[in-house]
Design a protein around this motif. Structure first.
Motif, PDB file in Angstrom:
ATOM      1  N   GLY A  58       0.809  -1.213   0.000  1.00  0.00           N
ATOM      2  CA  GLY A  58       0.000   0.000   0.000  1.00  0.00           C
ATOM      3  C   GLY A  58       0.837   1.256   0.000  1.00  0.00           C
ATOM      4  N   GLY A  59       1.889   1.275   0.829  1.00  0.00           N
ATOM      5  CA  GLY A  59       2.755   2.451   0.876  1.00  0.00           C
ATOM      6  C   GLY A  59       3.524   2.659  -0.410  1.00  0.00           C
ATOM      7  N   ILE A  60       4.072   1.582  -0.988  1.00  0.00           N
ATOM      8  CA  ILE A  60       4.877   1.694  -2.212  1.00  0.00           C
ATOM      9  C   ILE A  60       4.015   2.124  -3.398  1.00  0.00           C
ATOM     10  CG2 ILE A  60       6.228   0.355  -3.877  1.00  0.00           C
ATOM     11  CD1 ILE A  60       7.226  -1.307  -1.472  1.00  0.00           C
ATOM     12  N   VAL A  61       2.825   1.534  -3.528  1.00  0.00           N
ATOM     13  CA  VAL A  61       1.942   1.898  -4.636  1.00  0.00           C
ATOM     14  C   VAL A  61       1.516   3.364  -4.525  1.00  0.00           C
ATOM     15  CG1 VAL A  61      -0.330   1.476  -5.645  1.00  0.00           C
ATOM     16  CG2 VAL A  61       1.142  -0.448  -5.048  1.00  0.00           C
ATOM     17  N   THR A  62       1.235   3.813  -3.325  1.00  0.00           N
ATOM     18  CA  THR A  62       0.848   5.213  -3.139  1.00  0.00           C
ATOM     19  C   THR A  62       1.986   6.154  -3.492  1.00  0.00           C
ATOM     20  OG1 THR A  62      -0.669   4.552  -1.380  1.00  0.00           O
ATOM     21  CG2 THR A  62      -0.070   6.872  -1.493  1.00  0.00           C
ATOM     22  N   TYR A  63       3.188   5.788  -3.080  1.00  0.00           N
ATOM     23  CA  TYR A  63       4.349   6.620  -3.416  1.00  0.00           C
ATOM     24  C   TYR A  63       4.557   6.664  -4.930  1.00  0.00           C
ATOM     25  CZ  TYR A  63       9.147   8.331  -3.607  1.00  0.00           C
ATOM     26  OH  TYR A  63      10.281   9.056  -3.888  1.00  0.00           O
ATOM     27  N   ALA A  64       4.392   5.513  -5.596  1.00  0.00           N
ATOM     28  CA  ALA A  64       4.541   5.484  -7.050  1.00  0.00           C
ATOM     29  C   ALA A  64       3.479   6.347  -7.726  1.00  0.00           C
ATOM     30  CB  ALA A  64       4.463   4.043  -7.549  1.00  0.00           C
ATOM     31  N   ALA A  65       2.239   6.297  -7.217  1.00  0.00           N
ATOM     32  CA  ALA A  65       1.173   7.128  -7.788  1.00  0.00           C
ATOM     33  C   ALA A  65       1.474   8.601  -7.581  1.00  0.00           C
ATOM     34  CB  ALA A  65      -0.168   6.756  -7.154  1.00  0.00           C
ATOM     35  N   TRP A  66       2.032   8.933  -6.437  1.00  0.00           N
ATOM     36  CA  TRP A  66       2.389  10.335  -6.170  1.00  0.00           C
ATOM     37  C   TRP A  66       3.490  10.800  -7.116  1.00  0.00           C
ATOM     38  CZ3 TRP A  66       7.012  12.425  -4.083  1.00  0.00           C
ATOM     39  CH2 TRP A  66       6.946  13.774  -3.742  1.00  0.00           C
TER      40      TRP A  66
ATOM     41  N   GLY B 204      -4.463  10.118  -4.371  1.00  0.00           N
ATOM     42  CA  GLY B 204      -5.717   9.466  -4.005  1.00  0.00           C
ATOM     43  C   GLY B 204      -6.683   9.352  -5.155  1.00  0.00           C
ATOM     44  N   ARG B 205      -6.745  10.388  -6.011  1.00  0.00           N
ATOM     45  CA  ARG B 205      -7.654  10.358  -7.150  1.00  0.00           C
ATOM     46  C   ARG B 205      -7.245   9.280  -8.146  1.00  0.00           C
ATOM     47  NH1 ARG B 205     -11.205  14.176  -8.932  1.00  0.00           N
ATOM     48  NH2 ARG B 205     -10.431  15.581  -7.324  1.00  0.00           N
ATOM     49  N   LEU B 206      -5.933   9.123  -8.346  1.00  0.00           N
ATOM     50  CA  LEU B 206      -5.456   8.105  -9.277  1.00  0.00           C
ATOM     51  C   LEU B 206      -5.698   6.703  -8.735  1.00  0.00           C
ATOM     52  CD1 LEU B 206      -3.903   7.335 -11.847  1.00  0.00           C
ATOM     53  CD2 LEU B 206      -1.781   7.590 -10.542  1.00  0.00           C
ATOM     54  N   LEU B 207      -5.495   6.511  -7.428  1.00  0.00           N
ATOM     55  CA  LEU B 207      -5.638   5.187  -6.836  1.00  0.00           C
ATOM     56  C   LEU B 207      -7.088   4.727  -6.788  1.00  0.00           C
ATOM     57  CD1 LEU B 207      -3.116   5.500  -3.862  1.00  0.00           C
ATOM     58  CD2 LEU B 207      -2.810   4.168  -5.953  1.00  0.00           C
ATOM     59  N   LEU B 208      -7.990   5.641  -6.486  1.00  0.00           N
ATOM     60  CA  LEU B 208      -9.395   5.264  -6.317  1.00  0.00           C
ATOM     61  C   LEU B 208     -10.196   5.326  -7.607  1.00  0.00           C
ATOM     62  CD1 LEU B 208     -10.193   6.984  -2.898  1.00  0.00           C
ATOM     63  CD2 LEU B 208      -9.804   4.553  -3.333  1.00  0.00           C
ATOM     64  N   GLY B 209      -9.729   6.101  -8.570  1.00  0.00           N
ATOM     65  CA  GLY B 209     -10.443   6.178  -9.840  1.00  0.00           C
ATOM     66  C   GLY B 209     -11.866   6.689  -9.660  1.00  0.00           C
ATOM     67  N   PRO B 210     -12.844   6.028 -10.265  1.00  0.00           N
ATOM     68  CA  PRO B 210     -14.237   6.514 -10.171  1.00  0.00           C
ATOM     69  C   PRO B 210     -14.819   6.437  -8.765  1.00  0.00           C
ATOM     70  CG  PRO B 210     -14.151   4.359 -11.238  1.00  0.00           C
ATOM     71  CD  PRO B 210     -12.734   4.818 -11.114  1.00  0.00           C
ATOM     72  N   VAL B 211     -14.179   5.662  -7.878  1.00  0.00           N
ATOM     73  CA  VAL B 211     -14.683   5.552  -6.503  1.00  0.00           C
ATOM     74  C   VAL B 211     -14.354   6.802  -5.700  1.00  0.00           C
ATOM     75  CG1 VAL B 211     -14.575   4.149  -4.392  1.00  0.00           C
ATOM     76  CG2 VAL B 211     -14.429   3.047  -6.622  1.00  0.00           C
ATOM     77  N   HIS B 212     -13.380   7.594  -6.180  1.00  0.00           N
ATOM     78  CA  HIS B 212     -12.875   8.726  -5.394  1.00  0.00           C
ATOM     79  C   HIS B 212     -13.982   9.690  -5.001  1.00  0.00           C
ATOM     80  CE1 HIS B 212     -10.995  12.678  -4.721  1.00  0.00           C
ATOM     81  NE2 HIS B 212      -9.970  11.995  -4.259  1.00  0.00           N
ATOM     82  N   ARG B 213     -14.829  10.044  -5.953  1.00  0.00           N
ATOM     83  CA  ARG B 213     -15.884  11.027  -5.672  1.00  0.00           C
ATOM     84  C   ARG B 213     -16.824  10.533  -4.588  1.00  0.00           C
ATOM     85  NH1 ARG B 213     -21.003  11.741  -7.907  1.00  0.00           N
ATOM     86  NH2 ARG B 213     -20.615  10.032  -9.385  1.00  0.00           N
ATOM     87  N   HIS B 214     -17.174   9.265  -4.632  1.00  0.00           N
ATOM     88  CA  HIS B 214     -18.088   8.711  -3.641  1.00  0.00           C
ATOM     89  C   HIS B 214     -17.401   8.566  -2.275  1.00  0.00           C
ATOM     90  CE1 HIS B 214     -20.743   7.922  -7.000  1.00  0.00           C
ATOM     91  NE2 HIS B 214     -19.773   7.231  -7.601  1.00  0.00           N
ATOM     92  N   ALA B 215     -16.132   8.148  -2.297  1.00  0.00           N
ATOM     93  CA  ALA B 215     -15.401   8.001  -1.033  1.00  0.00           C
ATOM     94  C   ALA B 215     -15.196   9.349  -0.364  1.00  0.00           C
ATOM     95  CB  ALA B 215     -14.061   7.315  -1.281  1.00  0.00           C
ATOM     96  N   ALA B 216     -14.926  10.389  -1.161  1.00  0.00           N
ATOM     97  CA  ALA B 216     -14.729  11.723  -0.587  1.00  0.00           C
ATOM     98  C   ALA B 216     -15.982  12.221   0.117  1.00  0.00           C
ATOM     99  CB  ALA B 216     -14.319  12.704  -1.679  1.00  0.00           C
ATOM    100  N   ALA B 217     -17.147  11.771  -0.350  1.00  0.00           N
ATOM    101  CA  ALA B 217     -18.420  12.156   0.263  1.00  0.00           C
ATOM    102  C   ALA B 217     -18.881  11.161   1.315  1.00  0.00           C
ATOM    103  CB  ALA B 217     -19.481  12.311  -0.813  1.00  0.00           C
ATOM    104  N   GLY B 218     -17.988  10.294   1.763  1.00  0.00           N
ATOM    105  CA  GLY B 218     -18.372   9.307   2.774  1.00  0.00           C
ATOM    106  C   GLY B 218     -19.393   8.321   2.259  1.00  0.00           C
ATOM    107  N   PHE B 219     -19.311   8.029   0.939  1.00  0.00           N
ATOM    108  CA  PHE B 219     -20.240   7.114   0.278  1.00  0.00           C
ATOM    109  C   PHE B 219     -21.697   7.560   0.459  1.00  0.00           C
ATOM    110  CE2 PHE B 219     -16.421   4.624   1.072  1.00  0.00           C
ATOM    111  CZ  PHE B 219     -16.136   4.182  -0.211  1.00  0.00           C
ATOM    112  N   HIS B 220     -21.874   8.872   0.603  1.00  0.00           N
ATOM    113  CA  HIS B 220     -23.195   9.511   0.565  1.00  0.00           C
ATOM    114  C   HIS B 220     -24.133   8.998   1.656  1.00  0.00           C
ATOM    115  CE1 HIS B 220     -21.819  10.975  -3.328  1.00  0.00           C
ATOM    116  NE2 HIS B 220     -21.589   9.720  -3.695  1.00  0.00           N
ATOM    117  N   LEU B 221     -23.589   8.525   2.751  1.00  0.00           N
ATOM    118  CA  LEU B 221     -24.456   8.036   3.823  1.00  0.00           C
ATOM    119  C   LEU B 221     -25.306   9.161   4.407  1.00  0.00           C
ATOM    120  CD1 LEU B 221     -22.449   5.398   5.867  1.00  0.00           C
ATOM    121  CD2 LEU B 221     -24.519   5.067   4.534  1.00  0.00           C
ATOM    122  N   ASP B 222     -24.722  10.351   4.504  1.00  0.00           N
ATOM    123  CA  ASP B 222     -25.511  11.476   5.011  1.00  0.00           C
ATOM    124  C   ASP B 222     -26.691  11.774   4.094  1.00  0.00           C
ATOM    125  OD1 ASP B 222     -24.208  12.077   7.396  1.00  0.00           O
ATOM    126  OD2 ASP B 222     -22.656  13.225   6.373  1.00  0.00           O
TER     127      ASP B 222
END
Length: 664
Positions: free
Chosen positions: A510-518, A569-587
């Protein structure tokens, strides 16, 4: 002085300090800081003495009944075993660090006196929860923490975010507290007592008729207090409060209360296999969902808030496998490094001069400006990511090892489904935790955003507290897994080879992949400057950067002051990023399912009250008023009119009499 007396003084001293601080805050401001720090520090010393005398041996029990309360008595009872003794020391340590840190962080705050008093009261309530041997007395501390969190989260009440966050925290936790109270009453009714020892005795003898129902009701309160799915949504918003409050709530007090409660009554939950599976599923969803959300957040405190939710998921996962030793071990370890993370974030925010500049994408050059926060936060993030030999590695591996024991059949305290659920979710979360910890470190200390103004070096007490908390974050795990079994009923906390290799391996990935994406997103930004992208928005900047620039332009207008676009984070999560940033819209889901129907019902009631009920009320007044107006018109004051009316009436009566006589 007896151990019982010392234990009574532990919650009493911060309570007295809170009362004195509220009374003297305005009239004697010079006493505010000593009244904030000294009682809490004294409670820490006394809690350490109690722990030394208890020594992990036989539990200390003391009880007195002040007044008869009916068939189920409520007693002032102490029950201090190895778990309680160590957790109390932890609470005192974190609370003392927070109070000392706050003297620098809020030194210019005009409401510091009330803030410090509420922190002391909060600390006193948590001590009461830890030491209490009676569930109804425990509930008092439980609820006092809730009201204190309402005021502390809303400390900056002049901002709408703080007001909304404090109200949300209060309402969501109360939503869980209602079934929690029902569960406590049902439990006491079936066991015949609120005393923890008697309840556990009733569980052991099989005297409870409905253990599953009671356990599920209690879990609702635990989910609210310890921010577990689906009642976790209040915790990220609670970041609107002062950063030291976040450290206190997240590290050792309020959110840990639910985990500690289940650990105290774990045999009750083990009596229901269904409850253990529900607990495991709740922990798994909480762990994975919060880790994904943390990877998408930009505010540094919201990242840490979702991280807390996930780490609490590890604790409830350990409880779902029937290992309360692993759960409390991770509670102790997590409290140290999470308090350090929040207080280091507070130093960063303090350096920027405002709480609103906590966005990691706007940070730049902080490594040299806040060296103490840089080094200590690095230690804490390594502990959070469970990298050996930091403390988080040993405590998190104890959780994964407990799940492995269930899967391999080495323990029968939990069903196999619970073990598999916790193990798989725990490994996935270990991968994601290392990813968002690496992302936080890169964006906070190697970021490329618009540099915030430098407000000078931070107060000495703030940096000193960071180094104090860095020591247990670095060394607690390696010492604790050897020493704690004597305090935790002899349970083995040694990491197992399989989960250690798997957990550390996925964390490194997880750490190495994130560093590579950065590095990838940084290279894109270097090859295509923001100005060029602004001039040629349809160029070959890459989808990730193009989306980032669009967001920046919409948010800031002027790209020269836009945040750094190299967020991995945007590169790693792809299309999930928008939903994850909003807490998966639980509110949004809760708004649709609960808030809007309640508002619609309230609107209907208001309409009926205004248009129906008020109509009848107004009509009851209109009719007499009309009759009165008619009578008033007849009272002219003219004698001739009265005589004429009298004669007319006489004629009418005479005619009527003649007609009646003729008919007869």
């Amino acid at each position: 002085m007896t151990t019982t007396t010392l234990a009574v003084l532990v919650p009493l001293l911060p309570f007295l300090g809170a009362a004195a601080g509220l009374l003297l805050g305005r009239s004697a401001p010079g006493f505010v800081r000593p009244l904030a720090v000294l009682p809490t520090l004294a409670s820490l010393v006394l809690a350490a003495l109690v722990a030394a005398r208890q020594g992990g041996g036989r539990a200390l029990d003391a009880v007195t009944e002040l007044t008869p309360t009916g068939s189920v008595p409520v007693e002032l009872a102490l029950h201090i075993d190895g778990f309680a003794a160590l957790v109390a020391v932890l609470v005192g340590t974190v609370a003392t660090c927070v109070q000392i840190y706050s003297t620098g962080y809020l030194r210019d705050d005009p409401r510091y006196a009330s803030y410090a008093a509420l922190v002391s009261l909060f600390t006193s309530a948590m001590f009461l929860v830890v030491y209490s041997g009676d569930l109804m007395v425990l509930l008092v501390g439980w609820e006092v923490m809730g009201i204190c969190s309402y005021f502390l989260v809303g400390h900056y009440w002049e901002t709408p975010e703080a007001r909304a966050a404090s109200l949300k925290a209060f309402l969501v936790t109360k939503l869980g507290d209602v079934p929690f109270l029902i569960g406590l009453l049902a439990l006491a009714t079936e066991a015949g007592s609120f005393r923890i020892t008697k309840i556990l005795g009733a569980v052991a003898s099989g005297s409870l008729d409905h253990p599953t129902l009671i356990a599920l009701l209690l879990l609702a309160g635990v989910a609210g207090k310890s921010a577990q799915f689906p009642l976790h949504t209040w915790l990220p918003d609670a970041m609107a409060g002062p950063t030291p409050v976040s450290a206190l709530i997240h590290a050792a007090t309020m959110v840990a209360a639910g985990v500690y409660f289940v650990a105290r009554l774990l045999p009750l939950f083990e009596a229901s296999r269904a409850a253990m599976v529900v607990l495991a599923v709740m922990a798994a969803v909480t762990m994975v969902g919060s880790a994904l959300a943390a990877l998408a957040q930009d505010d540094i405190k919201r990242v840490l808030a979702y991280s807390t939710i996930g780490q609490l998921g590890y604790m409830t996962g350990a409880l779902a496998t029937g290992d309360r030793g692993a759960a409390v071990f991770h509670l102790l370890s997590h409290a140290a490094f999470k308090a350090l993370l929040f207080l280091a974030a507070g130093v960063i925010i303090h350096a920027a001069g405002t709480n609103s500049l906590a966005a990691m994408s706007r940070m730049r050059g902080l490594r040299d400006r806040v060296p103490d926060a840089y080094w200590t936060m690095t230690v804490a993030l390594l502990a959070l990511a469970a990298i050996p030999p930091f403390s988080g590695f040993f405590s998190k591996e104890s959780v994964l090892g407990a799940a492995e024991h269930v899967v391999t059949g080495h323990t029968e305290h939990a069903p196999g489904a619970a073990g598999w659920t916790v193990l798989v979710a725990g490994l996935i979360t270990a991968l994601l935790t290392a990813a968002y910890a690496t992302r936080l470190w890169l964006l906070a200390f190697r970021g490329r955003g618009a540099e915030a103004p430098d407000h000078g070096r931070q107060p000495l007490v703030m940096n000193a507290v960071l180094w104090v908390l860095a020591l247990p974050s670095l060394a607690l795990g390696g010492l604790a897994f050897r020493l704690l079994p004597d305090w935790f009923d002899g349970q083995d906390l040694t990491p197992t080879l399989t989960t250690s290799v798997l957990g550390t391996g996925v964390a490194l990935v997880g750490g190495i992949v994130t560093y590579a994406a950065w590095r990838h997103t940084t290279a894109l930004a270097d090859r295509t400057p923001l100005g060029a992208v602004a001039a040629h928005p349809e160029g070959d900047a890459g989808l990730v950067e193009a989306e980032a620039i669009a967001v920046h332009r919409a948010a800031y207008g002027d790209l020269a002051s836009a945040p750094d676009p190299s967020d991995p984070g945007r590169l790693l999560l792809g299309p999930v990023h928008r939903h994850a940033a909003a807490g998966f819209h639980l509110d949004a889901v809760y708004t649709t399912l609960f808030v809007r129907p309640v508002q619609a019902g309230a609107s209907l009631v208001r309409f009926l009250d205004r248009e129906v009920v008020d109509t009848y009320v107004r009509a009851a007044g209109v009719l007499p008023r009309l009759l009165g107006a008619a009578v008033r018109r007849a009272q002219t004051g003219n004698v001739q009119t009265y005589v004429s009316a009298l004669l007319a009436g006489t004629v009418v009566l005479a005619v009527a009499a003649v007609l009646v006589a003729a008919g007869a």
